[in-house]
Design an enzyme around this catalytic site. Sequence first.
Site, PDB file in Angstrom:
ATOM      1  N   ASP A 104       0.774   8.876   5.568  1.00 58.69           N
ATOM      2  CA  ASP A 104       1.500   8.954   6.834  1.00 58.69           C
ATOM      3  C   ASP A 104       2.800   9.733   6.678  1.00 58.69           C
ATOM      4  O   ASP A 104       3.241  10.033   5.560  1.00 58.69           O
ATOM      5  CB  ASP A 104       1.823   7.546   7.346  1.00 58.69           C
ATOM      6  CG  ASP A 104       0.599   6.812   7.864  1.00 58.69           C
ATOM      7  OD1 ASP A 104      -0.360   7.483   8.294  1.00 58.69           O
ATOM      8  OD2 ASP A 104       0.599   5.564   7.835  1.00 58.69           O
ATOM      9  N   TYR A 134      -1.461   2.597  -5.204  1.00 55.97           N
ATOM     10  CA  TYR A 134      -0.222   2.862  -4.473  1.00 55.97           C
ATOM     11  C   TYR A 134       0.930   2.114  -5.126  1.00 55.97           C
ATOM     12  O   TYR A 134       0.760   0.984  -5.594  1.00 55.97           O
ATOM     13  CB  TYR A 134      -0.347   2.421  -3.011  1.00 55.97           C
ATOM     14  CG  TYR A 134      -1.133   3.362  -2.139  1.00 55.97           C
ATOM     15  CD1 TYR A 134      -0.497   4.370  -1.419  1.00 55.97           C
ATOM     16  CD2 TYR A 134      -2.514   3.252  -2.028  1.00 55.97           C
ATOM     17  CE1 TYR A 134      -1.217   5.244  -0.610  1.00 55.97           C
ATOM     18  CE2 TYR A 134      -3.244   4.118  -1.223  1.00 55.97           C
ATOM     19  CZ  TYR A 134      -2.583   5.109  -0.520  1.00 55.97           C
ATOM     20  OH  TYR A 134      -3.299   5.973   0.275  1.00 55.97           O
TER      21      TYR A 134
END
Length: 245
Positions: free
Chosen positions: A52, A111
């Site tokens: 994003d 992540y």
Amino acid sequence: MKRVAAVIEYDGSNFFGYQGQPDVRTVQGVIEDALERIFKQRIYTQAAGRTDTGVHANGQLIAFNCPNDRMTTEDIRNAMNANLPDDVYVKEVFEVPVNFHPRFDVTKRIYHYFILTSRQKNVFLRKYVWWFPYELDLDAMRKAVKYLEGTHDFTSFKTGSDERDPVRTIYRIRILRLKNDLVLIRVEGRSFLRRMVRNIVAALVKVGLKQWEPEKMKEVLEARDRSAAAGTAPAHGLYFYKVLF
């Protein structure tokens, strides 16, 4: 025509996310523009993940077909870096099978999320960590993650616009205290829903603040309702760290 993959890192601060969009600056857009300058034709890429706006990457993996068989992988890497802006860098290029697709052939995505808990703000880190000047109970957070590991319906931790199957598998979540009041949350899974990691981080912070008991995480997960969970952690603390395939 050979197929190659590239490991990419980027500073997401000045991008409107990874995926190409018209009229805005995206990571995919600048990569494909660079490839077009190199090969004098439009080259389309596929990626392991679509980060994003504001999210960074240490190890994004992309793949594309190379129309010049005479170029070595090192030639391709050097040419890409010579044509990319300063906030994108190609770490490695290597050949892959002709049918390789980074989205579908990756078996694990990792992540990292960084939280700075110091009382004083660090202006040099403001785009790269979530400054949260409160003490967090990491032991309680570690207890909470046990309810998230494994295969579950993660509807409570996705955005409403994500219509994909909410059942996902998280292999492991680690929470580490690094030096200088820096906390690392490492999330390993096969694939993730949109904003899933950031929503999980926000929920863990609730536990760390002792606003929620660790067992609350099980209740939120089983509710399968986004409104049962916490908010969303800021994008700039998140890094697409690595993929395995």
